[in-house]
Structure formats: C-alpha cells, structure tokens
Design an enzyme around this catalytic site. Structure first.
Site, PDB file in Angstrom:
ATOM      1  N   GLY A  78     -11.005  -8.256   0.678  1.00  0.00           N
ATOM      2  CA  GLY A  78     -10.554  -9.412   1.183  1.00  0.00           C
ATOM      3  C   GLY A  78      -9.286  -9.930   0.561  1.00  0.00           C
ATOM      4  NE  ARG A 134      -4.436  -1.449   2.187  1.00  0.00           N
ATOM      5  CZ  ARG A 134      -5.073  -2.254   3.065  1.00  0.00           C
ATOM      6  NH1 ARG A 134      -4.776  -1.290   3.919  1.00  0.00           N
ATOM      7  NH2 ARG A 134      -6.262  -2.165   2.895  1.00  0.00           N
ATOM      8  CE  LYS A 170     -18.986 -19.289   7.696  1.00  0.00           C
ATOM      9  NZ  LYS A 170     -19.003 -18.592   9.674  1.00  0.00           N
ATOM     10  N   GLY A 189     -12.750  -3.872   2.823  1.00  0.00           N
ATOM     11  CA  GLY A 189     -14.534  -3.175   3.113  1.00  0.00           C
ATOM     12  C   GLY A 189     -14.885  -2.382   2.224  1.00  0.00           C
TER      13      GLY A 189
HETATM   14  P1  AMP Z   1     -13.723 -14.781   1.686  1.00  0.00           P
HETATM   15  O1  AMP Z   1     -13.220 -13.973   3.656  1.00  0.00           O
HETATM   16  O2  AMP Z   1     -15.208 -15.112   2.612  1.00  0.00           O
HETATM   17  O3  AMP Z   1     -13.472 -13.766   0.776  1.00  0.00           O
HETATM   18  O4  AMP Z   1     -13.339 -16.507   2.494  1.00  0.00           O
HETATM   19  C1  AMP Z   1     -12.423 -16.493   1.870  1.00  0.00           C
HETATM   20  C2  AMP Z   1     -11.698 -17.806   2.331  1.00  0.00           C
HETATM   21  O5  AMP Z   1     -12.782 -18.889   1.728  1.00  0.00           O
HETATM   22  C3  AMP Z   1     -10.739 -18.994   2.038  1.00  0.00           C
HETATM   23  O6  AMP Z   1      -9.910 -18.278   3.741  1.00  0.00           O
HETATM   24  C4  AMP Z   1     -10.785 -20.211   2.013  1.00  0.00           C
HETATM   25  O7  AMP Z   1      -9.786 -20.977   1.997  1.00  0.00           O
HETATM   26  C5  AMP Z   1     -11.976 -19.885   2.038  1.00  0.00           C
HETATM   27  N1  AMP Z   1     -12.612 -21.076   0.973  1.00  0.00           N
HETATM   28  C6  AMP Z   1     -13.177 -21.375   0.139  1.00  0.00           C
HETATM   29  N2  AMP Z   1     -13.972 -21.891  -0.673  1.00  0.00           N
HETATM   30  C7  AMP Z   1     -14.013 -22.718   0.994  1.00  0.00           C
HETATM   31  C8  AMP Z   1     -14.777 -24.345   0.400  1.00  0.00           C
HETATM   32  N3  AMP Z   1     -15.508 -24.768  -0.604  1.00  0.00           N
HETATM   33  N4  AMP Z   1     -14.849 -24.623   1.344  1.00  0.00           N
HETATM   34  C9  AMP Z   1     -14.341 -24.163   2.983  1.00  0.00           C
HETATM   35  N5  AMP Z   1     -13.871 -22.177   2.680  1.00  0.00           N
HETATM   36  C10 AMP Z   1     -13.666 -22.387   1.770  1.00  0.00           C
END
Ligand code: AMP
Length: 402
Positions: A356, A38, A199, A379
C-alpha cells in the site's frame, strides 16, 4: 513455507521464445508513464534474456478494464517507454487473439522484444480461461513469471500459462520471495514489525498472522487509535473504528498468549483539523482535548519504538505511523525509517517493507533504497503477510514445473 521455485539460467533459454509475465501496471498520467519504478526493477532480467537472443514476449495488465477495451488503459505508451529504457525497438501486439499474432511472434529476431496489449482487455484473462491460456502458450517454448505483485491472482497469465509450459520464477519474483522468507520463515530474532495505516479493518488478517510470528509489534497510525480506545483511552476526535473495539481487544489477548509484545503509542501529535502545518501539539493520549485528533505518534512513543527497532535483528514494516502526507505528521514515520535505514546500513538489521502506502511513506522519508528489501507489491505483499498461499507462487512450486 519453504519454497523452491524452478529457476532458469538465461543461458539455458538462449534462442528460445519466452512468454514473461511482468508487472507493468504503472501509474499513468495523460497517456504517459508517470512512475516507471516497477519497469526499472524488471529491466535487468529483461536485458539478460535479450542478451541470450531470446525472442521475448512480455505480458502484463494495466488497471482494471474488466474485460473491455479502454484506450486510456492501453499498454501502447508503456511499450514506447520500455523502448526508451532498453534503447531498442519494442514491438507491440494490440490484439492478443489476432490470427496474425503467432506469425508476428515467430517473426521476432533473437534478442527482440514484444509487449502484448493489456491482458485484462479480454475477460478470459481474469477468468483463467483454458482456451485463452492455450492460445498464448502456443506462441512460446517456456514461461517466466516475474510479477510477484500479481501472484495473488489466479489469472490466465499467472496460473494457466504456468500449467501449460515449462514455467520458471523470474529474478524479481524470486528476490521478493527470498526477502519475505528471510523475514517470516527463518528470521534472525528478535523480529519486530511496524504496522501503521488508517484502519484495522483492512489489516485484521495481517495483525493476526504477525502476532504469531514476531516478537514485538509496534502499532501506529489511525489503527493504533482503535486499539487505545478499545482499552479505555478517550481518543476524542481521532480516527477510530468503534465497531472493531472488541476485535482489537481479542487481538491484544491473542498476542499476549502468543508471547508477542504489542507496543501501543502513549502520546501523539494532535491537531483540531487535518492538513499540512496546522496548529498541533505533542500530548499524552490520555490528555487529549475534546476536539483534538491524533495524527501521528508522539515523541515518547517514537523513543519507545526506536528502542525496539535498535534491538531488532529483523524488521517488517507495513503502513505509515501518521498522516505522513501532511507535515509535521510525517515525523514518526521519517524518524523511525531513518533508524531502520541506519541499523540496516550497519549490518545490524534485515529490514523489509512494503504494501500500500508504505512505499510512498518510505520514499518520503528518503530511505527506500537503504532498507534490505522494499516490496513494490501491494495486495500480494499483504496477502503474504496474512500467511496466505499465493496462487501464482503455488503453481510454480508444484513438482514438475520448469
Ligand atoms: P493504509 O492505506 O491503511 O496503509 O493507510 C495509509 C493512510 O493512513 C495514509 O494516507 C495516512 O495519512 C493515514 N493515516 C495514518 N495515520 C493516521 C491518523 N493518525 N489519522 C488519520 N489518518 C492517518
């Protein structure tokens, strides 16, 4: 939302005293800067001002000290790091409320730079306290916000200062807004979005906004499991959010009504435990065994997603398609990121990624610098993808600034 932000040609600011909000919220380790990406991005803008003999006071936050002084969240080591990159002394102001600060700032020579201590050591910063903002504004002739990644916060250094001084958008903030507007407001079609990550719950508003804006939404990662399970596929031991099945179905119905094609994975790379190089197999989602979980989208799904990206003129990407930290569950993210980079390189695609874990995932794929634009904001990037107005941008866009 077409925005026109006041811009200051550095030559207009020659010799002036400028407060510039930057994002030096850098990853630290043992009192040292661990990742200065950054800072490096902000460097050309800083150098341009210093070349015009501006007296430059940089403002930033680091972490979440919540209005208390925390030695391990001091920006002092960041000032030293900046001095190394700039090849010149960086003055440091440990107390922004100290009586002597005004003298220290007026004592700066033209072309000298100062970094103030972590503004969040003072509760007035996050409270957008008027007296605090006036005290800081009194130090300078003008204000520049070059911290897009903090623009979703109405804090004193983001909002208050912009109301008190001639206020301008800095070069990295303007570049970020131009990229986001290119993708969302005036895009070349078809527009494809890739949304992955763990999620749905953290991205409901993003999904809602994108189904209204894009022609095709490719879903992957853990969140795709929830959509599939909500549609009746038995995802077995995969990560899911059963309390959001109803919501997932609503999103699909809405997308359909809006003419947004949602591409869900048909197969996955499945394993019975989570980790690097654990035994795994490619399997149709409907054929998962009881103890299996999908940790990446599978080869048929990669092919279908690749076809969409190859047809796209604009691509927005947020979130990894699998548990990319653990090979081989990085396969889909890496494969599709490379296709996006290739298409971008050919001039066939405008590709914008951010939010993220996306930067880490696309760095891992080795293509971060081959996309049209990679946002380092977390964010703020997501809030923009939710269609929300960011206070730090809105205040700059108000008539009469600058
Ligand atoms: P986010 O912060 O919501 O973008 O999520 C990123 C995280 O989602 C990463 O650490 C990945 O390891 C996890 N992730 C992605 N796909 C899967 C999956 N199919 N099952 C479990 N974790 C996952």
């Amino acid at each position: 939302m077409a925005l026109s932000l006041p811009y200051a040609d550095p030559r207009q600011l020659a010799g002036k005293t400028i407060l510039m909000r930057v994002d030096f919220n850098l990853p630290m380790q043992d009192g040292q800067v661990r990742d200065d990406t950054r800072m490096r991005v902000a460097l050309p803008g800083i150098k341009e001002l210093l070349a015009e003999r501006v007296r430059l006071v940089l403002l930033s936050h680091l972490g979440r000290p919540k209005g208390q002084k925390h030695a391990d969240l001091s920006l002092a080591p960041v000032a030293e790091h900046l001095a190394g990159l700039l090849g010149q002394k960086v003055h440091f102001a440990p107390d922004v409320l100290a009586d002597g600060l005004a003298d220290a700032v007026s004592g700066l020579g033209g072309g000298e730079v100062m970094l103030a201590e972590n503004l969040r050591f003072w509760p007035q910063e996050e409270a957008n306290d008027d007296g605090f903002a006036r005290h800081l504004a009194g130090l300078a002739d003008a204000y520049i916000n070059d911290a897009f990644s903090a623009a979703h916060r109405a804090h004193a250094s983001i909002d208050g200062l912009a109301r008190l001084l001639p206020a301008y958008g800095g070069p990295t903030l303007r570049a970020e807004i131009t990229a986001l507007q290119t993708a969302l407001d005036t895009p070349q079609r078809p527009v494809v979005a890739v949304v992955g990550g763990a999620k749905i719950s953290s991205k409901l508003a993003v999904l809602d906004f994108l189904t209204d804006k894009v022609d095709c939404l490719i879903l992957g990662g853990g969140m795709a499991n929830t959509f599939l399970a909500a549609g009746g596929v038995d995802m077995q031991a995969s990560l899911m959010e059963p309390d959001l099945f109803e919501t997932a179905r609503d999103i699909l119905t809405k997308a359909d009504a809006r003419g947004c094609h949602i591409l869900l994975p048909e197969d996955g790379l499945a394993a019975t435990s989570f980790g690097a190089n654990v035994p795994h197999r490619a399997v149709a989602n409907a054929a998962l065994a009881e103890n299996e979980m999908v940790l990446d989208i599978g080869p048929a799904s990669i092919k279908a997603a690749a076809a969409q990206i190859q047809k796209a003129a604009t691509l927005l990407w947020n979130g990894p398609l699998g548990a990319f930290e653990y090979p081989p569950f990085d396969t889909a993210t890496v494969a599709l990121a490379r296709i996006a980079a290739e298409q971008t390189g050919k001039g066939a695609l405008v590709s914008i990624a951010g939010g993220g874990d996306t930067v880490a995932a696309l760095n891992h794929a080795g293509v971060a610098d081959q996309l049209s634009y990679m946002s380092l904001a977390g964010g703020a990037f997501l809030e923009w993808l939710e269609g929300r107005e960011l206070p730090g941008i809105a205040v700059l866009a108000e008539p009469g600034r600058g």
